[in-house]
Design a protein around this motif. Sequence first.
Motif, short mmCIF file in Angstrom:
data_model
loop_
_atom_site.label_atom_id
_atom_site.label_comp_id
_atom_site.label_asym_id
_atom_site.label_seq_id
_atom_site.Cartn_x
_atom_site.Cartn_y
_atom_site.Cartn_z
N SER A 256 17.12 1.37 2.92
CA SER A 256 16.82 2.71 2.42
C SER A 256 18.06 3.52 2.05
N GLU A 257 19.25 3.12 2.57
CA GLU A 257 20.45 3.85 2.15
C GLU A 257 20.78 3.51 0.71
N VAL A 258 20.39 2.30 0.30
CA VAL A 258 20.73 1.83 -1.04
C VAL A 258 19.68 2.28 -2.07
N GLU A 259 18.44 2.19 -1.66
CA GLU A 259 17.37 2.39 -2.64
C GLU A 259 16.24 3.18 -2.00
N VAL A 260 15.73 4.18 -2.70
CA VAL A 260 14.60 4.96 -2.20
C VAL A 260 13.31 4.35 -2.74
N VAL A 261 12.33 4.13 -1.85
CA VAL A 261 11.11 3.43 -2.23
C VAL A 261 9.92 4.38 -2.27
N ALA A 262 9.09 4.22 -3.29
CA ALA A 262 7.81 4.93 -3.35
C ALA A 262 6.71 3.90 -3.56
N VAL A 263 5.59 4.09 -2.87
CA VAL A 263 4.43 3.20 -3.06
C VAL A 263 3.31 4.03 -3.69
N ASN A 264 2.70 3.47 -4.71
CA ASN A 264 1.70 4.22 -5.48
C ASN A 264 0.38 3.43 -5.59
N SER A 265 -0.73 4.12 -5.34
CA SER A 265 -2.02 3.45 -5.47
C SER A 265 -3.05 4.40 -6.06
N VAL A 266 -3.53 4.08 -7.26
CA VAL A 266 -4.52 4.92 -7.92
C VAL A 266 -5.82 4.13 -8.03
N PHE A 267 -6.82 4.53 -7.26
CA PHE A 267 -8.15 3.92 -7.26
C PHE A 267 -8.13 2.43 -6.90
N GLU A 268 -7.21 2.05 -6.02
CA GLU A 268 -7.15 0.63 -5.62
C GLU A 268 -7.42 0.39 -4.14
N MET A 269 -6.98 1.30 -3.29
CA MET A 269 -7.03 1.04 -1.85
C MET A 269 -8.45 0.83 -1.33
N HIS A 270 -9.42 1.49 -1.95
CA HIS A 270 -10.78 1.40 -1.40
C HIS A 270 -11.32 -0.03 -1.48
N ARG A 271 -10.77 -0.85 -2.38
CA ARG A 271 -11.26 -2.22 -2.50
C ARG A 271 -10.99 -3.04 -1.25
N LEU A 272 -9.96 -2.63 -0.52
CA LEU A 272 -9.59 -3.39 0.68
C LEU A 272 -10.63 -3.27 1.77
N LEU A 273 -11.43 -2.22 1.70
CA LEU A 273 -12.40 -1.99 2.76
C LEU A 273 -13.53 -3.02 2.76
N ALA A 274 -13.56 -3.86 1.72
CA ALA A 274 -14.61 -4.88 1.65
C ALA A 274 -14.35 -6.03 2.62
N HIS B 130 -15.74 3.61 -2.05
CA HIS B 130 -15.03 4.88 -2.05
C HIS B 130 -15.25 5.62 -0.75
N GLU B 131 -14.21 6.33 -0.35
CA GLU B 131 -14.36 7.20 0.82
C GLU B 131 -13.71 8.53 0.53
N THR B 132 -14.08 9.52 1.32
CA THR B 132 -13.58 10.87 1.05
C THR B 132 -12.16 11.05 1.55
N LEU B 133 -11.55 12.14 1.11
CA LEU B 133 -10.19 12.47 1.53
C LEU B 133 -10.11 12.60 3.05
N THR B 134 -11.13 13.22 3.62
CA THR B 134 -11.16 13.38 5.08
C THR B 134 -11.11 12.02 5.77
N GLN B 135 -11.88 11.07 5.23
CA GLN B 135 -11.89 9.74 5.84
C GLN B 135 -10.53 9.06 5.68
N TRP B 136 -9.92 9.20 4.49
CA TRP B 136 -8.61 8.59 4.29
C TRP B 136 -7.56 9.23 5.17
N ARG B 137 -7.69 10.56 5.33
CA ARG B 137 -6.74 11.25 6.20
C ARG B 137 -6.78 10.67 7.60
N THR B 138 -7.99 10.52 8.12
CA THR B 138 -8.13 9.96 9.47
C THR B 138 -7.49 8.59 9.54
N ARG B 139 -7.77 7.77 8.54
CA ARG B 139 -7.24 6.42 8.53
C ARG B 139 -5.71 6.42 8.46
#
Lengths: 553, 142
Positions: free
Chosen positions: A372-390, A481-490
Amino acid sequence: MKRDRERKKDQNTSSSSSMHPTKAKEMNHSLPDSGGMDELLEVLGYKVKSTDMADVAQKLEQLEMVMGDDGVLQLSDTVHYNPSDLSGWVQSMLSELNTSCNDVVLGGECSSGNMIDFGGDKVVANNDPYDLSVIPGGAIYGSTTEESRVIKRMRSEDVSSDMMPPESPRPVVLVDSQEAGIRLVHTLMACAEAVQQDNMKLADALVKHVGILAAAQAGAMGKVATYFAGALAQRIYKIYPKDGLETSCWEILQMHFYESSPYLKFAHFTANQAILEAFAGATRVHVVDFSLNQGMQWPALMQALALRPGGPPTFRLTGVGPPQPDNTDALQQVGWKLAQLAETIGVQFEFRGFVANSLADIDASMLDIKPSEVEVVAVNSVFEMHRLLARPGAVDKVLDSIKAMKPKIVTLVEQESNHNGAVFLDRFNEALHYYSTMFDSLESSALSQPMSQDLVMSEVYLGRQICNIVASEGTDRVERHETLTQWRTRMNSSGFEPVHLGSNAFKQASMLLALFAGGDGYRVEENDGCLMLGWHTRPLIATSAWKPSGIES
Amino acid sequence: MLNDHIDILIEILQKLDGRSLSTAACVCKQWHAIVRNDSLWEHLCFGKMSLTPSLGVRSVVTSLGGYRRLYMLCVRPVVTRLKKRRVNNGETELVKRVWDKREAELSLSLFCVEYYERLFSDGGEPTAKSLKFLCTTVNVGM
């Protein structure tokens, strides 16, 4: 219209005195041969057999009586039933239709002053209670405290007794469109409830009827209903088509959705703003994108990085995508285009693509994460994470991988609705409300003409989600799909803490929406550091940002 | 003759709005050549801004297609749309104000997305569809 009816009436009254079948035949012969069709009406464009004339006229009269002058059903006394017992209501409705009162409704002999009484205690005499021949006026929508049933009073004074009743009651769909819309929703929900109770015969009958009602309904409601009806039919008949649509087709559909509505643009811009702020001051940055698709999110970020004071950092992008059926390297093509753009605007750029069936197949060690001193990392997920719940355990595995990447920020955009409940009926109802609102918003954007290609493609794109939610189960059902509240908890329980999206993101999002012509209905809302985009009062997508707990920002 | 004093001509042209500039380009060959000069359009885009943009902007905009294209595709529609402010009774009114930094940044981002999208069509389409939402719609009598 009225004049035609009167004309028919006149014809009818003139022929009523000669209703004898032989006389009718004579009348037929005396007219020039028009294939048995009434000549006068044919001129107007109506194809009515001369032999059916009396019948048609009678039906029209009764329809007219029932509708009254302003086309609104005559409401009379109402009877209250238990509103939560939808299938019981349908059952009693159907049983009533098959008793002797059946032929009273719209066309048929009836004794004067008869009221159709939906008493729930009549015994089902008929042996096929699922014969949906006529559906009378439905419940009045709106009040949650009582749902009242309309009872039509048949004004029988005008019905002359020498009219012949038809062979069997024919289905007549009444024309009051608001009520039709309400009935459509109720029939859909009744069908879903039948499916929930595994009452497939009833469900089958209802889904066919929904199809008819949906086809008659104009606008967004009809389209949504058609998709839901189709999905229900698939579930009922256990047709699970192999995902015929190629991945590339799906990406094309998503592009149309991108162009015709602000949802994806909102997602990209708000996530980018969070990432940009997290990257402040860094000289090397790395974005891990779980939802690369066509890479439409990244040009805007690259441009913002190119123009930031002090010049751009070195920008590394790792994109994850599904395997292509024709083995083309779609990811590499996207990477190549992004590289071209980067060169044009003067940003040093590196790209790596990973093909994976599921995000759970990727782990941090594959991605060549620099310290992390060398490179700053960002992880991005748009409408993908919910598929993992299967798959059980998949989402936890991925969240652990993300933590192992030591990102400075994780951006998550998801649909704001719970389509992952344990009970089918709950999922169905949630989805019905959600997608009705979505379709409404697409329809209302002045951008789209009624049958524009973008609109149709966007609806197909959403329709696939609907089908997956309603008709699929198990690991096939990926639109969980799940709500923001559910994702927050997770996220909170998985070792992440929230990063507030600042006012810059809010203002930029508001400005973006203001650009959408006719998009007066879109609303940006701030929700405890997260941003939501909705249509009128209903939030539809939510952007949130996170970082692993215990990491200094 | 005004055409002998190009610097004065440019001074005057700098005061014009986009529509008038385009009209000016139709006057004669010399004017056409002058108006095509991107710096005039740069002035149109950013000249009235409260904060002058950084030096890097010029090279980025030029490589993405130039200020005239930026103006036509992004700046003009964005400014037109955002100038309309909704008043409480549902009507819109035009608000005259100076274009600000945030709007400029948004326009630049959209411009960049448009350039990127054109890369996919291999130069087939002159304008990519991602900016379609900025177009004014024509209400074909409903």
